[in-house]
Design an enzyme around this catalytic site. Structure first.
Site, PDB file in Angstrom:
ATOM      1  N   ASP A  58      23.739 -17.397  36.374  1.00  0.00           N
ATOM      2  CA  ASP A  58      24.801 -18.395  36.486  1.00  0.00           C
ATOM      3  C   ASP A  58      25.934 -18.017  35.542  1.00  0.00           C
ATOM      4  OD1 ASP A  58      26.088 -21.104  36.792  1.00  0.00           O
ATOM      5  OD2 ASP A  58      24.194 -21.520  37.792  1.00  0.00           O
ATOM      6  N   HIS A  93      28.455 -24.823  34.169  1.00  0.00           N
ATOM      7  CA  HIS A  93      27.538 -24.928  35.305  1.00  0.00           C
ATOM      8  C   HIS A  93      26.152 -24.399  34.982  1.00  0.00           C
ATOM      9  CE1 HIS A  93      25.801 -24.035  39.295  1.00  0.00           C
ATOM     10  NE2 HIS A  93      26.517 -25.079  39.687  1.00  0.00           N
ATOM     11  N   SER A 258      23.239 -26.844  44.523  1.00  0.00           N
ATOM     12  CA  SER A 258      22.877 -26.068  43.345  1.00  0.00           C
ATOM     13  C   SER A 258      21.915 -26.860  42.479  1.00  0.00           C
ATOM     14  CB  SER A 258      24.111 -25.647  42.555  1.00  0.00           C
ATOM     15  OG  SER A 258      24.833 -26.761  42.138  1.00  0.00           O
TER      16      SER A 258
END
Length: 391
Positions: A58, A93, A258
Site C-alpha cells: 500500500d 491509506h 479496499s
C-alpha cells in the site's frame, strides 16, 4: 471508502455512500459496526492471529501509529520508494488498512481493534504521486515477491489497476508467492469509479477477489458483480487510524472494497493461527466453505461464496481438500499482447468531489508500459477530533 489512490500498478476499490450519519458523536469503537455484525468478540476468543505475518502492499504504514504498537515488522519501499522499513505513509491509506486488519485496540473506546489484533504486519510501500513528480519505474511483481520472501502468509492488496492487461511479471510473481504457500487478497473494485468488471490485481488468477457489503449485509451499491468474485465482506463506513499529519483526528473513514479486502485478510490470519497445520488451499477452502450464502443460492457473481462468517471459519468441521479452490499454482493465463501506447488508460481521477483522498501514481513497467494506479479505500474522509460526529 470511496477513493481511488494510485499505487504502483495497483489501485484499491473505492468506498462510498452509506447510511445516513447519526447526529450524536460516537466513539471509534462504536463506529466499528462490522465487529458486532461479524461476531468478532466471539471469534477472537478462539483466535487473534498470533504467529501469522500479513503483508500490506500500500502507501506504507505509519510507524508511530499507537494502534499498531508491536504489530509492525521491518518492511521496505519498493519500485524506488524511499521508505525506511515501509514505516512512512504520506497518504494514510496503508495505515488505515493495516489497523482495520490488525489494530491492537488500545485500552479505550477511541482505538481501532483489528480483525486479527495479534497478527504481525509487514508494510511494503509502493509509489504514489504522479509521473511529473518523478514516480519511479517498477511493477507489482517486486512487492509481491518481497512479501513472499519475507515470511508473509497473506498478502493484502487494497487497490486496483487502471491497466487491464495481464502482465507476465505479475503472473510469475503471484505464482511464486503461491508456491511459497502464501494467499493473496485484493479489492474487487468500486463501480462508482467507472469499473464495469473486476479490475487487476483482483482479476489475476490465484488471487482472492473481495466484494463489499453494507451494514445490513446486502450488497454495497459500489461493489462489482463479476464471475471472478470469490467472497464478500463489510465495505460501508469503514473506520481506521491514519497519520495525524494528514488527518488531525488520527482517524479516517470511508466506504469501499479496499476495507473489505483488509477484513478478509484479517480473517485468513485468524484461520491460519487457529489451524497452523493447514496449507494455503485448505485455509482458503475454510474461508469459502463457511461463508453465509447471500444473493442467489450457491456461488453467485455478486457475493461469490457469500459473506464471511468468522466464528464458523474458525470452528466448523470442514473436510480437507486436495485441489486448490483458487486453481492451479502456476499462471493460468498469458499476458495480453502489448497494445499501442495510445490505448493505455490514463490515470483516473476519483470524481468524488471535496473530501476525497485521491492519489494518482504512475509506474513504468518493462521500460515502456505506463501503469496508472488508483487506491481504493474510498473516501477516507477525515474525522472530527476525538469521537467523530458523522455528518
Amino acid at each position: 471508502m470511496r477513493t481511488r489512490s494510485a499505487v504502483a500498478a495497483l489501485v484499491a476499490g473505492v468506498l462510498i455512500g452509506g447510511a445516513p450519519a447519526p447526529a450524536q458523536a460516537e466513539t471509534v469503537r462504536e463506529q466499528q459496526w462490522w465487529l458486532g455484525a461479524l461476531g468478532m468478540a466471539k471469534a477472537q476468543q478462539v483466535s487473534k492471529g498470533e504467529g501469522v505475518v500479513v503483508a500490506v502492499i500500500d502507501t506504507g504504514v505509519d510507524g508511530a501509529q499507537p494502534d499498531l504498537s508491536g504489530a509492525l515488522l521491518p518492511g521496505a519501499g519498493t519500485n524506488g520508494v524511499a521508505s525506511e522499513k515501509g514505516w512512512d505513509d504520506p497518504d494514510g491509506h496503508g495505515t488505515q488498512m493495516a489497523t482495520v486488519l490488525a489494530g491492537r485496540g488500545g485500552d479505550g473506546a477511541n482505538h481501532v481493534l483489528g480483525i486479527a489484533p495479534k497478527a504481525k504486519v509487514l508494510p511494503i510501500a509502493i509509489p504514489i504521486g504522479n509521473r511529473a513528480a518523478g514516480a519511479p519505474a517498477g511493477t507489482l511483481a517486486e512487492p509481491i515477491r518481497y512479501a513472499a520472501d519475507h515470511g508473509a502468509k497473506i498478502i493484502n492488496m487494497s487497490f486496483t489497476l487502471t491497466d487491464d492487461e495481464l502482465k507476465q511479471p505479475e503472473l510469475d510473481a503471484i505464482a511464486y508467492a503461491r508456491a511459497k504457500g502464501a494467499v493473496l487478497v485484493a479489492a474487487g473494485g468500486n463501480r462508482p469509479q467507472g469499473d464495469d468488471h473486476v479490475p487487476l490485481p483482483a482479476r489475476y488468477p490465484g488471487v482472492i477477489t473481495v466484494a463489499g457489503t453494507t451494514r445490513t449485509g446486502g450488497l454495497w451499491d459500489g461493489s462489482i458483480a463479476d464471475p471472478t468474485v470469490d467472497i464478500a465482506a463489510p465495505a460501508q463506513d469503514i473506520i481506521g487510524a491514519a497519520p495525524k499529519s494528514r488527518y488531525p483526528s488520527g482517524f479516517a473513514i470511508g466506504s469501499g472494497t479496499s476495507g473489505a479486502a483488509a477484513i478478509v485478510s484479517g480473517l485468513l490470519a485468524l484461520i491460519w493461527s487457529r489451524h497452523p497445520g493447514l496449507d494455503a488451499a485448505n485455509v482458503v477452502n475454510r474461508l469459502f466453505a463457511t461463508a453465509r450464502d447471500k444473493g442467489a443460492p450457491g456461488r453467485d457473481d455478486s457475493f461469490g461464496h457469500g459473506l464471511i462468517d468468522p466464528y464458523a471459519a474458525l470452528t466448523a468441521t470442514v473436510p480437507p481438500v486436495t485441489a486448490d479452490p483458487l486453481g492451479p499454482l502456476g499462471p493460468t493465463a498469458s499476458p495480453s499482447p502489448p497494445a499501442p501506447p495510445t490505448t493505455h488508460a490514463p490515470p483516473r481521477a476519483s470524481g468524488d468531489g471535496p473530501g476525497t483522498a485521491a492519489i494518482r501514481a504512475a509506474v513504468v513497467g518493462g521500460g515502456s508500459l505506463l501503469l496508472a494506479l488508483l487506491l481504493v479505500f474510498g473516501v477516507a474522509r477525515p474525522l472530527l477530533r476525538g469521537p467523530r460526529r458523522r455528518r
